[in-house]
Scaffold this motif. Structure first.
Motif, mmCIF file in Angstrom:
data_model
loop_
_atom_site.group_PDB
_atom_site.id
_atom_site.type_symbol
_atom_site.label_atom_id
_atom_site.label_comp_id
_atom_site.label_asym_id
_atom_site.label_seq_id
_atom_site.Cartn_x
_atom_site.Cartn_y
_atom_site.Cartn_z
ATOM 1 N N PRO A 245 3.867 -6.249 -11.467
ATOM 2 C CA PRO A 245 2.961 -5.083 -11.488
ATOM 3 C C PRO A 245 3.675 -3.786 -11.843
ATOM 4 C CG PRO A 245 3.585 -5.585 -9.249
ATOM 5 C CD PRO A 245 4.202 -6.664 -10.099
ATOM 6 N N GLY A 246 2.878 -2.762 -12.068
ATOM 7 C CA GLY A 246 3.419 -1.430 -12.279
ATOM 8 C C GLY A 246 3.416 -0.647 -10.973
ATOM 9 N N ALA A 247 3.531 0.669 -11.075
ATOM 10 C CA ALA A 247 3.580 1.516 -9.878
ATOM 11 C C ALA A 247 3.243 2.949 -10.281
ATOM 12 C CB ALA A 247 4.962 1.452 -9.229
ATOM 13 N N VAL A 248 3.236 3.832 -9.307
ATOM 14 C CA VAL A 248 2.949 5.243 -9.567
ATOM 15 C C VAL A 248 4.140 5.879 -10.274
ATOM 16 C CG1 VAL A 248 2.467 7.477 -8.488
ATOM 17 C CG2 VAL A 248 1.425 5.392 -7.568
ATOM 18 N N ALA A 249 3.867 6.721 -11.243
ATOM 19 C CA ALA A 249 4.933 7.397 -11.980
ATOM 20 C C ALA A 249 5.775 8.266 -11.059
ATOM 21 C CB ALA A 249 4.337 8.258 -13.093
ATOM 22 N N SER A 250 7.059 8.282 -11.311
ATOM 23 C CA SER A 250 7.968 9.071 -10.487
ATOM 24 C C SER A 250 7.670 10.565 -10.592
ATOM 25 C CB SER A 250 9.416 8.812 -10.924
ATOM 26 O OG SER A 250 9.572 9.072 -12.319
ATOM 27 N N SER A 251 7.026 10.975 -11.678
ATOM 28 C CA SER A 251 6.733 12.397 -11.890
ATOM 29 C C SER A 251 5.413 12.839 -11.270
ATOM 30 C CB SER A 251 6.686 12.689 -13.402
ATOM 31 O OG SER A 251 5.735 11.842 -14.043
ATOM 32 N N LEU A 252 4.655 11.894 -10.703
ATOM 33 C CA LEU A 252 3.348 12.236 -10.148
ATOM 34 C C LEU A 252 3.497 12.671 -8.691
ATOM 35 C CD1 LEU A 252 0.381 12.326 -11.050
ATOM 36 C CD2 LEU A 252 0.087 10.096 -9.992
ATOM 37 N N ARG B 3 -7.618 6.647 4.170
ATOM 38 C CA ARG B 3 -6.458 7.451 3.752
ATOM 39 C C ARG B 3 -5.153 6.769 4.149
ATOM 40 N NH1 ARG B 3 -7.924 12.445 2.025
ATOM 41 N NH2 ARG B 3 -9.923 13.315 2.723
ATOM 42 N N ILE B 4 -5.090 6.298 5.383
ATOM 43 C CA ILE B 4 -3.868 5.657 5.885
ATOM 44 C C ILE B 4 -3.633 4.319 5.175
ATOM 45 C CG2 ILE B 4 -2.775 4.637 7.915
ATOM 46 C CD1 ILE B 4 -4.324 6.724 9.599
ATOM 47 N N ALA B 5 -4.699 3.528 5.051
ATOM 48 C CA ALA B 5 -4.573 2.215 4.392
ATOM 49 C C ALA B 5 -4.139 2.376 2.940
ATOM 50 C CB ALA B 5 -5.896 1.461 4.473
ATOM 51 N N GLY B 6 -4.675 3.394 2.258
ATOM 52 C CA GLY B 6 -4.322 3.615 0.862
ATOM 53 C C GLY B 6 -2.856 3.979 0.689
ATOM 54 N N GLN B 7 -2.370 4.877 1.527
ATOM 55 C CA GLN B 7 -0.961 5.259 1.424
ATOM 56 C C GLN B 7 -0.044 4.083 1.724
ATOM 57 O OE1 GLN B 7 -1.224 8.740 4.072
ATOM 58 N NE2 GLN B 7 -0.751 10.038 2.317
ATOM 59 N N ASP B 8 -0.415 3.258 2.693
ATOM 60 C CA ASP B 8 0.369 2.051 2.980
ATOM 61 C C ASP B 8 0.369 1.113 1.774
ATOM 62 O OD1 ASP B 8 1.021 2.869 5.509
ATOM 63 O OD2 ASP B 8 -0.528 1.699 6.528
ATOM 64 N N ARG B 9 -0.800 0.945 1.161
ATOM 65 C CA ARG B 9 -0.903 0.044 0.012
ATOM 66 C C ARG B 9 -0.087 0.555 -1.162
ATOM 67 N NH1 ARG B 9 -0.928 -5.026 -1.335
ATOM 68 N NH2 ARG B 9 -2.059 -5.466 -3.283
ATOM 69 N N ALA B 10 -0.108 1.846 -1.410
ATOM 70 C CA ALA B 10 0.644 2.418 -2.534
ATOM 71 C C ALA B 10 2.139 2.137 -2.407
ATOM 72 C CB ALA B 10 0.395 3.918 -2.625
ATOM 73 N N ARG B 11 2.622 2.111 -1.161
ATOM 74 C CA ARG B 11 4.055 1.860 -0.956
ATOM 75 C C ARG B 11 4.440 0.415 -1.269
ATOM 76 N NH1 ARG B 11 3.449 6.013 3.111
ATOM 77 N NH2 ARG B 11 2.552 4.558 4.620
ATOM 78 N N ILE C 292 -3.825 3.020 -7.444
ATOM 79 C CA ILE C 292 -2.565 3.241 -6.728
ATOM 80 C C ILE C 292 -2.230 4.721 -6.698
ATOM 81 C CG2 ILE C 292 -0.127 2.609 -6.599
ATOM 82 C CD1 ILE C 292 -2.008 0.316 -6.168
ATOM 83 N N GLU C 293 -2.527 5.416 -7.797
ATOM 84 C CA GLU C 293 -2.254 6.854 -7.829
ATOM 85 C C GLU C 293 -3.080 7.583 -6.772
ATOM 86 O OE1 GLU C 293 -1.045 7.345 -12.551
ATOM 87 O OE2 GLU C 293 -3.143 7.610 -11.933
ATOM 88 N N ALA C 294 -4.362 7.249 -6.671
ATOM 89 C CA ALA C 294 -5.206 7.884 -5.654
ATOM 90 C C ALA C 294 -4.748 7.506 -4.253
ATOM 91 C CB ALA C 294 -6.666 7.482 -5.870
ATOM 92 N N PHE C 295 -4.433 6.238 -4.054
ATOM 93 C CA PHE C 295 -3.928 5.785 -2.757
ATOM 94 C C PHE C 295 -2.702 6.588 -2.324
ATOM 95 C CE2 PHE C 295 -5.584 1.149 -3.294
ATOM 96 C CZ PHE C 295 -6.798 1.509 -2.729
#
Length: 378
Positions: free
Chosen positions: A177-184, A352-360, A295-298
């Motif tokens: 998979p991909g991930a959130v950009a380091s610049s975001l 909000r909490i679940a999304g941030q956990d998922r993004a990680r 993932i970006e929103a999370f």
């Protein structure tokens, strides 16, 4: 002895930034940062002008070398489609797209490895979302990949399963998979940017064009139903698609003028501000390969409502609110899901909490290490 991995990075400088251009840059940067001892990363690009070459070198300081081919991108894509690979066709080659010098080779004899990336199955399932030329080119390159690629990278298991319905790659498919950009990341001048963008205090955010596959028309239509949330809707993307415009779609849905507004294409700093301040991020797309915007929103703790597309379900991992696609009533179900989030403070906080956990769970370092392991296995 030094082992060299060459990455096709030409997608980084497409006319309009897109998911693949971001993927190419982030993955290549992570590959240089995670290179095993004795390994280096080089880049391959088309015959780009000097200023674009310099821009790539600046954004990818870890590259050992950047190889410039003799053909511009359009001609290079056509040549590689026909199997004309006069140079750079040996060694370990990794492409973050289907643009690759695929040719017949013998790994045991010349140590050549060819790995390409297929991000979705839209050429087969939703060809009208692409230009006829792009559909034909992608299908031709997939045929070459079936013959000559040593491995195929896809972003989700959902794409792997869908791809198997159209092309038999056997056991060569790998999910990375991909991930959130380091610049975001949120900039220090977030307040000023919010003012410049004229962001409302509360708003719904979505992304995409009015291409029917993206589901934005359904979202707008649902918000025009009696009792639906009445927040402004901001769209990350163009104002028109063909003869359709957001204003016309909103008017037909009964929404007042100005309630739906296109933001166009934003810088990472502006995008971070818009994502972080949204009341709910809605991703109604009917089919995706990965769904990076989720993932970006999370990552900013923004509550997410999304369709039940298999790839989005896989990526969200239960951290968002899924809405059944298709069938009658999709527009109404989207509006109801948004209302259920806006009307429940406790649920919003849980999302909000679940999304941030998922993004990680997603990182470019992990993706790059998987790529290195793939080439080592080959």
């Amino acid at each position: 002895m030094t082992t060299t991995l060459r990455v096709v990075v030409d997608q980084m400088v497409t006319p309009l930034p897109n998911g693949i251009s971001r993927y190419a840059e982030e993955l290549t940067r992570a590959l240089t940062q995670t290179a095993p001892k004795g390994c280096i990363v080089e880049g391959i690009v088309s015959a780009l002008p000097p200023e674009k070459i310099a821009a790539i070198e600046e954004r990818l300081p870890g590259l050992a070398e950047l190889h410039r081919t003799t053909l511009p991108r359009r001609e290079l894509a056509a040549a590689w489609q026909l199997g004309i690979v006069p140079t750079l066709g040996t060694g370990m080659i990794h492409s973050p797209s289907l643009l690759a010098p695929l040719r017949r080779h013998d790994r045991a004899f010349d140590a050549t490895q060819m790995v390409v990336t297929i991000h979705d199955t839209l050429p087969w399932t939703h060809p009208k979302s692409l230009t006829p030329t792009h559909v034909a080119w992608q299908k031709a390159m997939v045929k070459r990949a079936r013959k000559h690629a040593d491995a195929i990278v896809v972003p989700t298991h959902a794409v792997a399963e869908q791809l198997a319905e159209f092309v038999d790659f056997g056991d060569r498919v790998r999910v990375i998979p991909g991930a959130v950009a380091s610049s975001l990341t949120l900039p220090v001048d977030a307040e000023w940017r919010a003012s410049k963008l004229d962001l409302p205090d509360e708003y719904l955010l979505t992304v995409g064009s009015l291409d029917p596959r993206r589901g934005i028309t359904s979202l707008i239509s649902g918000l025009g139903q009696p009792g639906a949330p009445d927040l402004p809707v901001l769209v990350l993307g163009p104002d028109t698609w063909g003869e359709l415009s957001l204003a016309v779609v909103a008017d037909e849905a009964g929404l007042p003028e100005g309630r739906v507004r296109a933001l166009g294409y934003l810088s990472d700093a502006d995008l971070a501000v818009v994502l972080a301040r949204a009341s709910v991020f809605v991703y109604p797309s009917l089919q995706e390969g990965f769904g990076l915007p989720l993932i970006e929103a999370f990552s900013f703790g923004t509550p997410v409502v999304h369709s039940d597309d298999p790839a989005l379900m896989e990526v969200a991992g239960g951290a968002g609110v899924a809405v059944e696609r298709g069938k009658k009533g999709y527009a109404e179900r989207l509006a109801d899901a948004v209302a259920s989030v806006l009307g429940d403070t406790e649920r919003t906080q849980r999302l909000r909490i679940a999304g941030q956990d998922r993004a990680r769970s997603f990182s470019w370092r992990d993706s790059a290490e998987r790529v290195w392991n793939l080439h080592a296995d080959l």
